[in-house]
Design an enzyme around this catalytic site. Sequence first.
Site, PDB file in Angstrom:
ATOM      1  N   GLU A 241       0.587  -1.147  -0.147  1.00 19.46           N
ATOM      2  CA  GLU A 241       0.529   0.180  -0.405  1.00 19.46           C
ATOM      3  C   GLU A 241       0.400   1.432   0.156  1.00 19.46           C
ATOM      4  OE1 GLU A 241      -3.921  -1.347   2.074  1.00 19.46           O
ATOM      5  OE2 GLU A 241      -2.640  -1.087   3.084  1.00 19.46           O
TER       6      GLU A 241
HETATM    7  C1  ACM Z   1      -2.619  -4.897   3.772  1.00 19.77           C
HETATM    8  O1  ACM Z   1      -3.447  -5.303   4.173  1.00 19.77           O
HETATM    9  N1  ACM Z   1      -2.446  -3.840   3.331  1.00 19.77           N
HETATM   10  C2  ACM Z   1      -1.348  -6.738   3.349  1.00 19.77           C
END
Ligand code: ACM
Length: 503
Positions: free
Chosen positions: A319
């Site tokens: 992310e």
């Molecule tokens: C995640 O859920 N960002 C690995």
Amino acid sequence: MKSGFLLSCLLASTAACSQPTPPAAAAGGTETVSIVPLPQSVEARPGALRVAGAVALEAPAAAPNARRTLEDALASLDLRTDAKATARIRLQLADDASLGEEGYRLVVGDGIDLVARTDAGLLHAVQSLRQLLPAQAQAEYRLPHLAITDVPAYAWRGSSLDVARSFLPVEYLERHIDRMAFFKLNRLHLHLSDDQGWRMEIKRYPKLVEIGGASAVRGGRSGWYTQEQLKHLVAYAQARGITIVPEIDMPGHVQAMLASYNELACDDVENLAPYDGLEVGFSVLCLSKPEVVYPFVRHVLEEVLEVFPSQEIHIGGDEIKHPLYADFVARTAAVVREMGRTPIAWEEGSVADTGPDMLLQLWNDGYAIDAAVAKGHPLILSPCTYFYLDHGNHAGQPQTYDWCRKEGVPLERVYSFDPTEFKTAVGIEAALWSELVHTDAAADDRLWPRLAAVSEVAWSSAGQRDYAGFLERMGALRAHLDALGIRYHPEPDLGWDGGEAEK
Ligand code: ACM
């Protein structure tokens, strides 16, 4: 990966590794064998063994963990060990390649024989024997004659805990390890850092815990582990056949790092305060200051690897969008490899040029993973619509997320996952994120009984599994869950919904 036989076997074809055998069924005509995860084969034989008072225990010196686990289990059932007792339990190590690193045979006849190639295999045999016995002491025990042969489908059977958003005390982690072992899970992945907190003492950078250890998600628990505590936990897990896999999440999810050591942020970053919110994707190490960032990363990893002997080390990588992201993952993976370990990154790390040995942890169901699979990356499967246990046990459960699946992730959904389409999978791992899980009781509710379903999906071969059978066997194990102190979800499919309050 340590279990080379199993891994090559898995990468070739799961089905080719296991004999087609009937599922565990009624044994001796009248008794049901309730073992979770479902063993590869259970052969019922006529007759039953009676055990009362004491057993004679034989065990090789090379299987100390299996022996100790069995002795503890016998003691909890008021069974003494006495070399002169007529009932005999014999643990044996045998070089039988068909059992792999973790398989075992368990035969109940005139006595009880447990055979495996390794202490880990014998530990699993002991767990199956525990499940054949009642949870509470009785005057006498009656075990149906049977022969079990059992080998796991996957080498990686994991539970990951996010101790960064909300801290979990060492005592909870010990209990969790005991419970994992009961269901033959063998990897505990600790998510040790995130925006909301930093949880591992790093001696070279004390402010990481002084500042980063003092924060948590709003409503959650702060705290941190000393290296001594973590070493103790590693040994505790090892004695139960479990490897602790540490994760330091980088280069995003790092607000706790930036708040502790401001120089890790780029100079134009204004918000360097500890964070207790729920957003993701806003913080990043200053990748345009490699002279600051990479020595820090290396020094932290040196201490992480000193504490955690796990062959695999998780470097995060989820992310965050940044022009230097792929470069960061490649460089950090190279540091891990240089130190003799194998890196793991979240699926996004597949864009980096790391060499095919880096494991990728798949978490978005729809992620385009084909290119990574073609490169040969082994996969740990954690697709969020099946294995994100911060999602509700049912739709609308209070204090749960539903961003990945609006209906939550009910027990039957977890159980229904079919890993066989992922040809490079080494296994399965379920994640408990803790933005909304702030107490031990809430963690128990989210983890159990769903983690038992995870264990069966990862251990038992796909063709053998059936949800009705799983429910029947889990139902029979309820007293064991109680004895383990688990405050499990009152799961209606198991008839456990006696009107308990939501946690
Ligand atoms: C995640 O859920 N960002 C690995």
